[in-house]
Design a protein around this motif. Structure first.
Motif, PDB file in Angstrom:
ATOM      1  N   PHE A   6       1.888  58.104  -0.405  1.00  0.00           N
ATOM      2  CA  PHE A   6       0.558  58.706  -0.539  1.00  0.00           C
ATOM      3  C   PHE A   6      -0.221  58.385   0.730  1.00  0.00           C
ATOM      4  O   PHE A   6      -0.257  57.238   1.171  1.00  0.00           O
ATOM      5  N   LEU A   7      -0.828  59.406   1.300  1.00  0.00           N
ATOM      6  CA  LEU A   7      -1.496  59.255   2.587  1.00  0.00           C
ATOM      7  C   LEU A   7      -2.946  58.828   2.432  1.00  0.00           C
ATOM      8  O   LEU A   7      -3.655  59.325   1.557  1.00  0.00           O
ATOM      9  N   TYR A  52       3.648  54.010  -2.507  1.00  0.00           N
ATOM     10  CA  TYR A  52       3.203  53.348  -1.289  1.00  0.00           C
ATOM     11  C   TYR A  52       2.010  54.111  -0.744  1.00  0.00           C
ATOM     12  O   TYR A  52       2.038  55.341  -0.699  1.00  0.00           O
ATOM     13  N   LEU A  53       0.959  53.394  -0.343  1.00  0.00           N
ATOM     14  CA  LEU A  53      -0.162  53.995   0.388  1.00  0.00           C
ATOM     15  C   LEU A  53       0.084  53.752   1.864  1.00  0.00           C
ATOM     16  O   LEU A  53       0.399  52.628   2.270  1.00  0.00           O
ATOM     17  N   LYS A  54      -0.086  54.808   2.642  1.00  0.00           N
ATOM     18  CA  LYS A  54       0.177  54.734   4.075  1.00  0.00           C
ATOM     19  C   LYS A  54      -1.037  55.218   4.844  1.00  0.00           C
ATOM     20  O   LYS A  54      -1.536  56.313   4.615  1.00  0.00           O
ATOM     21  N   ILE A  64      -0.029  50.153   3.671  1.00  0.00           N
ATOM     22  CA  ILE A  64      -1.112  49.225   3.341  1.00  0.00           C
ATOM     23  C   ILE A  64      -1.098  48.768   1.888  1.00  0.00           C
ATOM     24  O   ILE A  64      -1.807  47.832   1.536  1.00  0.00           O
ATOM     25  N   ALA A  65      -0.304  49.432   1.045  1.00  0.00           N
ATOM     26  CA  ALA A  65      -0.312  49.053  -0.374  1.00  0.00           C
ATOM     27  C   ALA A  65       0.940  49.562  -1.062  1.00  0.00           C
ATOM     28  O   ALA A  65       1.557  50.538  -0.628  1.00  0.00           O
ATOM     29  N   ASP A 108      -0.402  46.926  -6.860  1.00  0.00           N
ATOM     30  CA  ASP A 108      -0.031  45.529  -7.091  1.00  0.00           C
ATOM     31  C   ASP A 108      -0.194  44.655  -5.858  1.00  0.00           C
ATOM     32  O   ASP A 108      -0.461  43.468  -5.970  1.00  0.00           O
ATOM     33  N   GLU A 109       0.010  45.242  -4.682  1.00  0.00           N
ATOM     34  CA  GLU A 109      -0.092  44.501  -3.428  1.00  0.00           C
ATOM     35  C   GLU A 109      -0.785  45.375  -2.396  1.00  0.00           C
ATOM     36  O   GLU A 109      -0.440  46.545  -2.229  1.00  0.00           O
ATOM     37  N   VAL A 110      -1.744  44.782  -1.704  1.00  0.00           N
ATOM     38  CA  VAL A 110      -2.525  45.502  -0.694  1.00  0.00           C
ATOM     39  C   VAL A 110      -2.763  44.575   0.491  1.00  0.00           C
ATOM     40  O   VAL A 110      -2.965  43.375   0.310  1.00  0.00           O
TER      41      VAL A 110
END
Length: 165
Positions: A6-7, A52-54, A64-65, A108-110
């Motif tokens: 996910f952007l 995943y956040l990118k 980043i997450a 869960d993680e950032v």
């Protein structure tokens, strides 16, 4: 389940830095955070997909997450309750970002936008050769052959950034 990217482009959505800071604080207190995020034009995102956040846009690009796509909490807020979207999963919400639907994600993680796991590093790894990290739309699926490598690099990086060793 699939792994989705996910952007997060602060040049398009100026609120992204504050979203990330809030997520960092909330995860420190609660262990997780819940967001809705643009699914782009992707219609196949499922509950249980890894998310995943990118960070994209100007400057450094990278991850980043990490979290998981979850079922939208309230049934009446699910996009598939509207007849024209009946084939979408329970992850999609009736909220749109521009003309794109959003999905529910548990983070869960950032890490901070300044401490991202950079694309430039990942692209140097033999296990990531051939991966397309230049994505043109949020919610795209990461090739199955890269999932384990990205997961391993994220875990290693997250531990290092948070001094968890």
């Amino acid at each position: 389940m699939s792994t989705r990217i996910f952007l997060a482009n602060p040049d398009i959505d100026v609120n992204i830095p504050s979203y990330i800071e809030e997520a960092l604080e909330y995860i420190k207190k609660e262990g997780e955070d819940y967001i809705t995020w643009s699914a782009g034009k992707v219609k196949s995102i499922e509950v249980g997909d890894k998310a995943y956040l990118k960070k994209t846009g100007k400057g450094k690009r990278g991850f980043i997450a990490v979290g998981e796509v979850i079922k939208t909490e309230y049934a009446e807020h699910r996009l598939n309750k509207l007849s024209q979207y009946h084939n979408y999963s329970d992850a999609y919400t009736q909220h749109f970002f521009g003309n794109c639907p959003t999905v529910s994600i548990r983070l869960d993680e950032v890490v901070s936008l300044d401490s991202l796991l950079e694309d430039s590093y990942l692209l140097q790894l033999s296990s990531m050769q051939g991966v397309n990290l230049v994505r043109y739309g949020s919610g795209q699926e990461l090739g199955f052959q890269y999932k384990a490598a990205l997961d391993a690099e994220w875990k290693k990086y997250f531990k290092k950034v948070n001094k968890l060793d």
